[in-house]
Design a protein around this motif. Structure first.
Motif, mmCIF file in Angstrom:
data_model
loop_
_atom_site.group_PDB
_atom_site.id
_atom_site.type_symbol
_atom_site.label_atom_id
_atom_site.label_comp_id
_atom_site.label_asym_id
_atom_site.label_seq_id
_atom_site.Cartn_x
_atom_site.Cartn_y
_atom_site.Cartn_z
ATOM 1 N N UNK A 20 0.932 -1.241 0.126
ATOM 2 C CA UNK A 20 -0.004 -0.117 0.138
ATOM 3 C C UNK A 20 0.873 1.202 -0.197
ATOM 4 N N UNK A 21 1.860 1.353 0.695
ATOM 5 C CA UNK A 21 2.909 2.439 0.567
ATOM 6 C C UNK A 21 3.259 2.655 -0.656
ATOM 7 N N UNK A 22 3.743 1.477 -1.283
ATOM 8 C CA UNK A 22 4.123 1.879 -2.934
ATOM 9 C C UNK A 22 3.161 2.610 -3.789
ATOM 10 N N UNK A 23 1.877 1.887 -3.487
ATOM 11 C CA UNK A 23 0.884 2.441 -4.318
ATOM 12 C C UNK A 23 0.382 3.928 -3.966
ATOM 13 N N UNK A 24 0.607 4.067 -2.623
ATOM 14 C CA UNK A 24 0.366 5.617 -2.340
ATOM 15 C C UNK A 24 1.438 6.763 -2.945
ATOM 16 N N UNK A 25 2.634 6.076 -2.957
ATOM 17 C CA UNK A 25 3.847 6.885 -3.677
ATOM 18 C C UNK A 25 3.423 7.117 -5.077
ATOM 19 N N UNK A 26 2.715 6.301 -5.777
ATOM 20 C CA UNK A 26 2.328 6.206 -7.108
ATOM 21 C C UNK A 26 1.279 7.163 -7.161
ATOM 22 N N UNK A 27 0.102 6.981 -6.368
ATOM 23 C CA UNK A 27 -0.908 8.308 -6.414
ATOM 24 C C UNK A 27 -0.384 9.561 -6.166
ATOM 25 N N UNK A 28 0.715 9.915 -5.190
ATOM 26 C CA UNK A 28 1.193 11.140 -5.004
ATOM 27 C C UNK A 28 1.501 11.658 -6.272
ATOM 28 N N UNK A 29 2.266 10.924 -7.104
ATOM 29 C CA UNK A 29 2.706 11.397 -8.337
ATOM 30 C C UNK A 29 1.650 12.306 -9.395
ATOM 31 N N UNK A 30 0.514 11.494 -9.170
ATOM 32 C CA UNK A 30 -0.569 11.985 -10.048
ATOM 33 C C UNK A 30 -1.119 13.063 -9.187
ATOM 34 N N UNK A 31 -1.538 12.983 -7.705
ATOM 35 C CA UNK A 31 -2.217 14.058 -6.978
ATOM 36 C C UNK A 31 -1.549 15.146 -6.867
ATOM 37 N N UNK A 32 -0.133 15.156 -6.700
ATOM 38 C CA UNK A 32 0.662 16.112 -6.361
ATOM 39 C C UNK A 32 1.100 16.425 -4.805
ATOM 40 N N UNK A 33 0.302 15.495 -4.099
ATOM 41 C CA UNK A 33 0.698 15.864 -2.723
ATOM 42 C C UNK A 33 0.082 14.667 -1.922
ATOM 43 N N UNK A 34 0.255 14.393 -0.663
ATOM 44 C CA UNK A 34 -0.281 13.298 0.038
ATOM 45 C C UNK A 34 -1.297 13.622 1.201
ATOM 46 N N UNK A 35 -2.396 13.166 1.171
ATOM 47 C CA UNK A 35 -3.685 13.431 2.032
ATOM 48 C C UNK A 35 -4.229 12.249 2.431
ATOM 49 N N UNK A 36 -5.073 12.300 3.583
ATOM 50 C CA UNK A 36 -5.753 10.944 3.990
ATOM 51 C C UNK A 36 -6.726 10.461 3.132
ATOM 52 N N UNK A 37 -7.320 11.442 2.101
ATOM 53 C CA UNK A 37 -8.525 10.820 1.402
ATOM 54 C C UNK A 37 -7.830 10.234 0.076
ATOM 55 N N UNK A 38 -6.577 10.547 -0.202
ATOM 56 C CA UNK A 38 -6.079 9.865 -1.464
ATOM 57 C C UNK A 38 -5.751 8.559 -0.962
ATOM 58 N N UNK A 39 -5.255 8.356 0.429
ATOM 59 C CA UNK A 39 -4.900 7.096 1.107
ATOM 60 C C UNK A 39 -6.223 6.434 1.071
ATOM 61 N N UNK A 40 -7.234 6.648 1.457
ATOM 62 C CA UNK A 40 -8.500 5.828 1.260
ATOM 63 C C UNK A 40 -8.868 5.356 0.063
#
Length: 233
Positions: A20-40
């Motif tokens: 999940x941590x790796x997937x979250x890093x990939x999502x950060x590339x698209x989203x621009x930052x990390x937040x709890x709802x992209x984690x969800x």
């Protein structure tokens, strides 16, 4: 063709291994930052893909129906591979932080909806997060120090919440649905006014000539941060 077919191999590997941590890093590339709802969104997408035991090559074999246009949706797009561009992401404007992911082959689907008390429970776990969120995101009146702190706290919560059991964050329902038909491929016409190409269903005829919606002064739909709306002529 082989290279194209394996383009998502790294993400598929993360899904299968539960990274999940790796997937979250990939999502950060698209989203621009990390937040709890992209984690969800990442967690919902991961749970759905594991439940359906499917991969996605972007050819609409998997369809995701999202009910919101917020941070959550970017997590869904990264993990499921369903996007607006490959016609596998469907937007149902219900204003709910929820998604239904389905297999086209048999309609098997799973719907995950964020529990109504999820944000309150999160703010209770991280007491300094609520006031910062109010200042930075809601009011947009944070001081530089508050903004700096928020930029550390918010991503940290996103990462920590990966460990929360998915059942505590979502209601989960497995079902079978009727999957929408494959996207149609339309002819492109040239607007007789502006000279730009426009897909056939968006063409209007004026004096027998093709005209785009903008040049025709016609109604059109607009998706913004406020949701979907009809822009009248």
């Amino acid at each position: 063709m082989h290279d194209v077919a394996t383009a998502r191999k790294a993400i598929d590997t993360m899904i299968l291994s539960g990274d999940l941590a790796g997937l979250l890093r990939q999502a950060e590339i698209l989203h621009g930052h990390l937040c709890p709802f992209i984690s969800l969104g990442v967690k919902a997408g991961h749970h759905a893909m594991c439940t359906l035991n499917s991969s996605n090559t972007g050819m609409e074999e998997i369809v995701a129906i999202v009910e919101c246009n917020n941070c959550f949706t970017d997590g869904i797009q990264i993990v499921t591979g369903c996007t607006f561009g490959n016609n596998a992401l469907i937007f149902k404007d219900l204003g709910k932080t929820a998604v239904t992911v389905a297999r086209r082959e048999d309609g098997r689907a799973v719907r995950l909806a964020v529990r109504p008390n999820c944000r309150d429970r999160m703010f209770a776990k991280y007491p300094n997060a609520g006031p910062l969120f109010q200042k930075v995101v809601v009011e947009r009146q944070a001081t530089p120090d508050e903004l700096h702190l928020f930029e550390h706290v918010w991503p940290a919560i996103a990462r920590k919440e990966l460990a929360t059991p998915v059942e505590e964050q979502f209601t989960i329902t497995e079902m079978t649905i009727e999957v929408p038909e494959y996207a149609r491929i339309f002819a492109t016409h040239t607007c007789s006014v502006c000279g730009e190409g426009v897909m056939e269903p968006r063409v209007r005829l004026q004096e027998g000539k093709p005209v785009c919606l903008a040049c025709a002064g016609a109604d059109y739909f607009l998706l913004t941060g406020q949701g979907m709306s009809l822009v009248p002529a």
